[in-house]
Design an enzyme around this catalytic site. Sequence first.
Site, PDB file in Angstrom:
ATOM      1  N   SER A   1      44.116  33.510  37.978  1.00  0.00           N
ATOM      2  CA  SER A   1      44.548  33.479  39.381  1.00  0.00           C
ATOM      3  C   SER A   1      46.048  33.619  39.537  1.00  0.00           C
ATOM      4  O   SER A   1      46.809  32.812  39.003  1.00  0.00           O
ATOM      5  CB  SER A   1      44.207  32.122  40.001  1.00  0.00           C
ATOM      6  OG  SER A   1      42.929  32.086  40.485  1.00  0.00           O
TER       7      SER A   1
ATOM      8  N   HIS B   1      42.299  37.542  42.353  1.00  0.00           N
ATOM      9  CA  HIS B   1      41.659  38.146  41.177  1.00  0.00           C
ATOM     10  C   HIS B   1      41.394  39.607  41.490  1.00  0.00           C
ATOM     11  O   HIS B   1      40.558  39.924  42.335  1.00  0.00           O
ATOM     12  CB  HIS B   1      40.341  37.437  40.846  1.00  0.00           C
ATOM     13  CG  HIS B   1      40.539  36.120  40.189  1.00  0.00           C
ATOM     14  ND1 HIS B   1      40.583  35.979  38.828  1.00  0.00           N
ATOM     15  CD2 HIS B   1      40.729  34.894  40.698  1.00  0.00           C
ATOM     16  CE1 HIS B   1      40.792  34.712  38.527  1.00  0.00           C
ATOM     17  NE2 HIS B   1      40.880  34.025  39.644  1.00  0.00           N
TER      18      HIS B   1
ATOM     19  N   HIS C   1      33.666  34.111  37.801  1.00  0.00           N
ATOM     20  CA  HIS C   1      33.465  32.690  37.468  1.00  0.00           C
ATOM     21  C   HIS C   1      32.008  32.300  37.699  1.00  0.00           C
ATOM     22  O   HIS C   1      31.347  32.869  38.579  1.00  0.00           O
ATOM     23  CB  HIS C   1      34.330  31.802  38.372  1.00  0.00           C
ATOM     24  CG  HIS C   1      35.794  32.086  38.295  1.00  0.00           C
ATOM     25  ND1 HIS C   1      36.370  33.117  38.984  1.00  0.00           N
ATOM     26  CD2 HIS C   1      36.795  31.461  37.618  1.00  0.00           C
ATOM     27  CE1 HIS C   1      37.673  33.131  38.724  1.00  0.00           C
ATOM     28  NE2 HIS C   1      37.965  32.143  37.907  1.00  0.00           N
TER      29      HIS C   1
ATOM     30  N   TYR D   1      31.072  29.686  39.192  1.00  0.00           N
ATOM     31  CA  TYR D   1      30.887  29.108  40.536  1.00  0.00           C
ATOM     32  C   TYR D   1      30.607  30.169  41.606  1.00  0.00           C
ATOM     33  O   TYR D   1      30.176  29.852  42.702  1.00  0.00           O
ATOM     34  CB  TYR D   1      32.080  28.225  40.946  1.00  0.00           C
ATOM     35  CG  TYR D   1      33.413  28.941  41.064  1.00  0.00           C
ATOM     36  CD1 TYR D   1      33.673  29.834  42.099  1.00  0.00           C
ATOM     37  CD2 TYR D   1      34.429  28.702  40.144  1.00  0.00           C
ATOM     38  CE1 TYR D   1      34.889  30.487  42.206  1.00  0.00           C
ATOM     39  CE2 TYR D   1      35.654  29.342  40.239  1.00  0.00           C
ATOM     40  CZ  TYR D   1      35.864  30.239  41.274  1.00  0.00           C
ATOM     41  OH  TYR D   1      37.064  30.880  41.362  1.00  0.00           O
ATOM     42  N   GLU D   2      30.849  31.459  41.272  1.00  0.00           N
ATOM     43  CA  GLU D   2      30.515  32.527  42.227  1.00  0.00           C
ATOM     44  C   GLU D   2      29.015  32.809  42.207  1.00  0.00           C
ATOM     45  O   GLU D   2      28.525  33.621  42.984  1.00  0.00           O
ATOM     46  CB  GLU D   2      31.289  33.804  41.878  1.00  0.00           C
ATOM     47  CG  GLU D   2      32.798  33.654  42.033  1.00  0.00           C
ATOM     48  CD  GLU D   2      33.556  34.874  41.522  1.00  0.00           C
ATOM     49  OE1 GLU D   2      33.468  35.941  42.142  1.00  0.00           O
ATOM     50  OE2 GLU D   2      34.227  34.750  40.476  1.00  0.00           O
TER      51      GLU D   2
ATOM     52  N   ALA E   1      45.092  29.478  35.890  1.00  0.00           N
ATOM     53  CA  ALA E   1      45.794  28.494  36.713  1.00  0.00           C
ATOM     54  C   ALA E   1      45.058  27.174  36.510  1.00  0.00           C
ATOM     55  O   ALA E   1      43.826  27.161  36.464  1.00  0.00           O
ATOM     56  CB  ALA E   1      45.736  28.910  38.179  1.00  0.00           C
TER      57      ALA E   1
ATOM     58  N   MET F   1      38.605  25.971  36.095  1.00  0.00           N
ATOM     59  CA  MET F   1      37.209  26.407  36.281  1.00  0.00           C
ATOM     60  C   MET F   1      36.902  27.696  35.522  1.00  0.00           C
ATOM     61  O   MET F   1      35.995  28.435  35.887  1.00  0.00           O
ATOM     62  CB  MET F   1      36.936  26.618  37.774  1.00  0.00           C
ATOM     63  CG  MET F   1      37.275  25.421  38.645  1.00  0.00           C
ATOM     64  SD  MET F   1      37.160  25.826  40.378  1.00  0.00           S
ATOM     65  CE  MET F   1      38.020  24.415  41.123  1.00  0.00           C
ATOM     66  N   SER F   2      37.666  27.982  34.475  1.00  0.00           N
ATOM     67  CA  SER F   2      37.443  29.242  33.748  1.00  0.00           C
ATOM     68  C   SER F   2      37.644  29.018  32.251  1.00  0.00           C
ATOM     69  O   SER F   2      37.528  27.903  31.764  1.00  0.00           O
ATOM     70  CB  SER F   2      38.431  30.300  34.260  1.00  0.00           C
ATOM     71  OG  SER F   2      39.752  29.971  33.896  1.00  0.00           O
TER      72      SER F   2
ATOM     73  N   ASN G   1      49.522  22.995  40.162  1.00  0.00           N
ATOM     74  CA  ASN G   1      49.524  21.780  41.006  1.00  0.00           C
ATOM     75  C   ASN G   1      49.233  20.597  40.104  1.00  0.00           C
ATOM     76  O   ASN G   1      48.667  20.767  39.030  1.00  0.00           O
ATOM     77  CB  ASN G   1      48.405  21.882  42.071  1.00  0.00           C
ATOM     78  CG  ASN G   1      47.037  22.093  41.439  1.00  0.00           C
ATOM     79  OD1 ASN G   1      46.697  23.192  41.006  1.00  0.00           O
ATOM     80  ND2 ASN G   1      46.267  21.037  41.360  1.00  0.00           N
TER      81      ASN G   1
ATOM     82  N   HIS H   1      44.017  26.754  47.658  1.00  0.00           N
ATOM     83  CA  HIS H   1      44.083  27.944  46.786  1.00  0.00           C
ATOM     84  C   HIS H   1      45.361  28.759  47.058  1.00  0.00           C
ATOM     85  O   HIS H   1      45.984  29.278  46.133  1.00  0.00           O
ATOM     86  CB  HIS H   1      42.832  28.803  46.991  1.00  0.00           C
ATOM     87  CG  HIS H   1      42.741  29.987  46.068  1.00  0.00           C
ATOM     88  ND1 HIS H   1      42.800  29.865  44.692  1.00  0.00           N
ATOM     89  CD2 HIS H   1      42.609  31.324  46.312  1.00  0.00           C
ATOM     90  CE1 HIS H   1      42.707  31.070  44.134  1.00  0.00           C
ATOM     91  NE2 HIS H   1      42.598  31.964  45.098  1.00  0.00           N
TER      92      HIS H   1
END
Length: 274
Positions: free
Chosen positions: A28, A59, A81, A83-84, A111, A209-210, A233, A245
């Site tokens: 990201s 992305h 990902h 989550y998609e 990220a 998340m990746s 963050n 995001h």
Amino acid sequence: MYEKLEQSAKYIQSLSSTSPKVGVVLGSGLGAFVDKIENPKVIPYSEVPNFKSPNVEGHEGRLILGNIEEVEIAVLQGRIHAYEGYSMEEVVFSTRVLATLGIENLILTNAAGGINLDYNPGDIILIDDHINLTGRNPLIGPNKSELGPRFPDMSHAYHPDIKKAFLESARDMGSNLKSGVYAGLLGPTYETPSEIKMLRILGADMVGMSTVPESIAANHFGVKVGGLSCITNMAAGIKDETLKHEDIKEQALKVMNFFSSLLADAIKKIGSED
Ligand code: HPA
């Protein structure tokens, strides 16, 4: 499965004569590294047979082949990902295509939220190891022995040679690169403050998340893996702020110069090793 990989790899080879030795996945907001690629051949994922395109802003969804000085590389600008809604096998498909193209090294970037209190937003952290907390694994199902062994060793999931290259490159740039353990979660929610406390107790320094699925698939294939996290963050509950995001993409942009130079320099070292 193997036929699909070969089909995608053949299509890519029909468009470019590059024989990549190093692969890169850009996370990201970290896409600007592509400006460093010499003689770039850009191929949108939508044109590559069997490739899926990411739906997340930040992305891009393009494969770029080219070189950094003498080192031939293949860069995935943007990833999909779990989550998609994609299966883990779909998530790692493009990683496996790079392996089929012959890469020997894969640099995964992302990220991430900082859990370690010594970190600050904007820090680039060398991934020392990961903790797979997705509850999934891309290797579930019958093992495809052409891709790798049934029970792959993960003792050096992030390879010492690649770590060494990054540490040397950072030192040459006058910078002290911190390293840490990446906890990979499924998302798409950011974590609760209690989950972050739990992750700290478990030994995680950062969270995202990746990366974990791609690292597993590449290790399975016998490809050496390295990784960089951009701390965009501090993770939930550490500071009194909500996570967005947009802010995460903005923070990644701020450290782009250092990130891109570090990556390019380390690639030169990694690609010139035998
Ligand atoms: N949590 C999970 N994924 C992330 C974060 C976070 O705080 N920041 C960037 N990706």
